[in-house]
Design a protein around this motif. Structure first.
Motif, mmCIF file in Angstrom:
data_model
loop_
_atom_site.group_PDB
_atom_site.id
_atom_site.type_symbol
_atom_site.label_atom_id
_atom_site.label_comp_id
_atom_site.label_asym_id
_atom_site.label_seq_id
_atom_site.Cartn_x
_atom_site.Cartn_y
_atom_site.Cartn_z
ATOM 1 N N PRO A 141 -4.273 46.389 -42.753
ATOM 2 C CA PRO A 141 -5.245 47.494 -42.714
ATOM 3 C C PRO A 141 -4.616 48.838 -43.109
ATOM 4 O O PRO A 141 -3.431 49.051 -42.892
ATOM 5 C CB PRO A 141 -5.681 47.536 -41.248
ATOM 6 N N GLU A 142 -5.441 49.709 -43.639
ATOM 7 C CA GLU A 142 -4.992 51.062 -43.958
ATOM 8 C C GLU A 142 -4.835 51.852 -42.664
ATOM 9 O O GLU A 142 -5.655 51.710 -41.751
ATOM 10 C CB GLU A 142 -6.017 51.762 -44.850
ATOM 11 N N PRO A 143 -3.796 52.667 -42.559
ATOM 12 C CA PRO A 143 -3.679 53.497 -41.362
ATOM 13 C C PRO A 143 -4.819 54.520 -41.311
ATOM 14 O O PRO A 143 -5.341 54.925 -42.345
ATOM 15 C CB PRO A 143 -2.324 54.190 -41.533
ATOM 16 N N VAL A 144 -5.198 54.904 -40.106
ATOM 17 C CA VAL A 144 -6.255 55.897 -39.944
ATOM 18 C C VAL A 144 -5.676 57.307 -39.906
ATOM 19 O O VAL A 144 -6.420 58.274 -40.075
ATOM 20 C CB VAL A 144 -7.118 55.639 -38.692
ATOM 21 N N ALA A 145 -4.365 57.412 -39.675
ATOM 22 C CA ALA A 145 -3.730 58.726 -39.643
ATOM 23 C C ALA A 145 -2.239 58.586 -39.878
ATOM 24 O O ALA A 145 -1.651 57.532 -39.632
ATOM 25 C CB ALA A 145 -3.976 59.406 -38.309
ATOM 26 N N GLU A 146 -1.661 59.669 -40.398
ATOM 27 C CA GLU A 146 -0.209 59.790 -40.549
ATOM 28 C C GLU A 146 0.225 60.947 -39.659
ATOM 29 O O GLU A 146 -0.094 62.099 -39.939
ATOM 30 C CB GLU A 146 0.158 60.088 -42.004
ATOM 31 N N LEU A 147 0.923 60.627 -38.576
ATOM 32 C CA LEU A 147 1.384 61.641 -37.647
ATOM 33 C C LEU A 147 2.876 61.878 -37.835
ATOM 34 O O LEU A 147 3.534 61.119 -38.556
ATOM 35 C CB LEU A 147 1.111 61.190 -36.207
ATOM 36 N N GLU A 148 3.400 62.884 -37.178
ATOM 37 C CA GLU A 148 4.843 63.115 -37.256
ATOM 38 C C GLU A 148 5.618 61.883 -36.806
ATOM 39 O O GLU A 148 6.665 61.579 -37.351
ATOM 40 C CB GLU A 148 5.232 64.301 -36.360
ATOM 41 N N GLN A 149 5.084 61.187 -35.793
ATOM 42 C CA GLN A 149 5.740 60.000 -35.255
ATOM 43 C C GLN A 149 5.563 58.775 -36.139
ATOM 44 O O GLN A 149 6.202 57.761 -35.916
ATOM 45 C CB GLN A 149 5.198 59.673 -33.855
ATOM 46 N N GLY A 150 4.679 58.840 -37.110
ATOM 47 C CA GLY A 150 4.453 57.712 -37.998
ATOM 48 C C GLY A 150 2.975 57.417 -38.179
ATOM 49 O O GLY A 150 2.114 58.162 -37.732
ATOM 50 N N ARG A 151 2.709 56.320 -38.839
ATOM 51 C CA ARG A 151 1.328 55.920 -39.117
ATOM 52 C C ARG A 151 0.697 55.277 -37.894
ATOM 53 O O ARG A 151 1.394 54.679 -37.073
ATOM 54 C CB ARG A 151 1.304 54.944 -40.289
ATOM 55 N N VAL A 152 -0.622 55.387 -37.799
ATOM 56 C CA VAL A 152 -1.370 54.740 -36.723
ATOM 57 C C VAL A 152 -2.571 54.020 -37.317
ATOM 58 O O VAL A 152 -3.140 54.457 -38.318
ATOM 59 C CB VAL A 152 -1.814 55.727 -35.618
ATOM 60 N N TRP A 153 -2.924 52.916 -36.676
ATOM 61 C CA TRP A 153 -4.022 52.075 -37.122
ATOM 62 C C TRP A 153 -5.008 51.894 -35.992
ATOM 63 O O TRP A 153 -4.651 51.998 -34.819
ATOM 64 C CB TRP A 153 -3.490 50.692 -37.523
ATOM 65 N N LEU A 154 -6.236 51.563 -36.335
ATOM 66 C CA LEU A 154 -7.215 51.191 -35.324
ATOM 67 C C LEU A 154 -6.799 49.841 -34.737
ATOM 68 O O LEU A 154 -6.498 48.895 -35.479
ATOM 69 C CB LEU A 154 -8.610 51.076 -35.923
ATOM 70 N N ALA A 155 -6.787 49.756 -33.418
ATOM 71 C CA ALA A 155 -6.355 48.526 -32.756
ATOM 72 C C ALA A 155 -7.193 47.334 -33.205
ATOM 73 O O ALA A 155 -6.652 46.249 -33.453
ATOM 74 C CB ALA A 155 -6.420 48.698 -31.243
ATOM 75 N N GLU A 156 -8.513 47.545 -33.337
ATOM 76 C CA GLU A 156 -9.360 46.408 -33.726
ATOM 77 C C GLU A 156 -9.059 45.931 -35.140
ATOM 78 O O GLU A 156 -9.158 44.739 -35.434
ATOM 79 C CB GLU A 156 -10.845 46.712 -33.552
ATOM 80 N N ASP A 157 -8.653 46.830 -36.029
ATOM 81 C CA ASP A 157 -8.263 46.430 -37.391
ATOM 82 C C ASP A 157 -6.992 45.591 -37.363
ATOM 83 O O ASP A 157 -6.888 44.564 -38.038
ATOM 84 C CB ASP A 157 -8.044 47.649 -38.281
ATOM 85 N N VAL A 158 -6.030 46.027 -36.569
ATOM 86 C CA VAL A 158 -4.762 45.293 -36.470
ATOM 87 C C VAL A 158 -4.989 43.943 -35.803
ATOM 88 O O VAL A 158 -4.460 42.923 -36.261
ATOM 89 C CB VAL A 158 -3.699 46.119 -35.711
ATOM 90 N N GLU A 159 -5.784 43.926 -34.739
ATOM 91 C CA GLU A 159 -6.070 42.658 -34.055
ATOM 92 C C GLU A 159 -6.760 41.667 -34.986
ATOM 93 O O GLU A 159 -6.432 40.483 -34.984
ATOM 94 C CB GLU A 159 -6.918 42.896 -32.803
ATOM 95 N N ALA A 160 -7.694 42.133 -35.787
ATOM 96 C CA ALA A 160 -8.383 41.265 -36.744
ATOM 97 C C ALA A 160 -7.392 40.735 -37.778
ATOM 98 O O ALA A 160 -7.425 39.554 -38.146
ATOM 99 C CB ALA A 160 -9.526 42.009 -37.424
ATOM 100 N N TRP A 161 -6.486 41.591 -38.236
ATOM 101 C CA TRP A 161 -5.485 41.176 -39.218
ATOM 102 C C TRP A 161 -4.557 40.129 -38.621
ATOM 103 O O TRP A 161 -4.253 39.114 -39.247
ATOM 104 C CB TRP A 161 -4.681 42.387 -39.714
ATOM 105 N N ILE A 162 -4.116 40.360 -37.381
ATOM 106 C CA ILE A 162 -3.242 39.396 -36.706
ATOM 107 C C ILE A 162 -3.944 38.047 -36.575
ATOM 108 O O ILE A 162 -3.362 37.004 -36.864
ATOM 109 C CB ILE A 162 -2.798 39.923 -35.325
ATOM 110 N N ALA A 163 -5.195 38.068 -36.146
ATOM 111 C CA ALA A 163 -5.948 36.819 -35.977
ATOM 112 C C ALA A 163 -6.044 36.053 -37.294
ATOM 113 O O ALA A 163 -5.927 34.829 -37.323
ATOM 114 C CB ALA A 163 -7.340 37.127 -35.431
ATOM 115 N N GLU A 164 -6.222 36.771 -38.378
ATOM 116 C CA GLU A 164 -6.364 36.135 -39.686
ATOM 117 C C GLU A 164 -5.033 35.637 -40.242
ATOM 118 O O GLU A 164 -4.986 34.646 -40.961
ATOM 119 C CB GLU A 164 -6.974 37.137 -40.671
#
Length: 63
Positions: free
Chosen positions: A28-51
């Protein structure tokens, strides 16, 4: 969800491995780029992991 949370979710894989997974076109594409790094929506990552769970496990087993 940041890289640390992804690492924990995937059983403590390395930070480098998370970055490798995040570079895949299918990840999934990250939803934001913060100083600490990229962040993703948890549901997007969970769906990707499941697949892609089997694929992730196969590669991790080779390491």
């Amino acid at each position: 969800m940041g890289t640390h949370e992804i690492r924990v979710r995937l059983g403590g894989i390395s930070r480098q491995r998370v970055y490798e997974l995040a570079m895949r076109r299918s990840f999934p594409e990250p939803v934001a780029e913060l100083e600490q790094g990229r962040v993703w929506l948890a549901e997007d990552v969970e769906a990707w992991i499941a697949e892609h769970r089997r694929e992730i496990a196969d590669v991790e087993g080779e390491a």
